[in-house]
Motif scaffolding. Structure first.
Motif: not given
Length: 82
Positions: A5-11, A16-23, A57-60
């Protein structure tokens, strides 16, 4: 699995994901469909699709399978090296 979970959050931060994109990305990783994510987030399917596209796109990465594989790869590495 510990620390994943921490690795996912950091990645997500690194991408540069927005809050909505992260969700949306997290719900994609959990296996929810775009319609299910739209229902959970009380958003339109079009909006969720736009967020998903931005994540890729941001993660390629090219889709949900690559997104999941990106994080699961570390779980399947051998415990020892030969």
């Amino acid at each position: 699995i510990q620390g994943l979970g921490q690795k996912i959050d950091k990645q997500f931060e690194d991408w540069g994901l927005t809050k909505a994109e992260k969700e949306v990305a997290l719900l994609l990783l959990k296996g929810l469909s775009v319609k299910e994510i739209a229902d959970v987030r009380q958003a339109s399917e079009k909006t969720v699709g736009q967020h998903a596209t931005a994540v890729y796109q941001k993660s390629q990465l090219h889709g949900r399978a690559e997104l999941a594989a990106f994080f699961l790869e570390d779980l399947f590495t051998p415990n020892h090296q030969t």
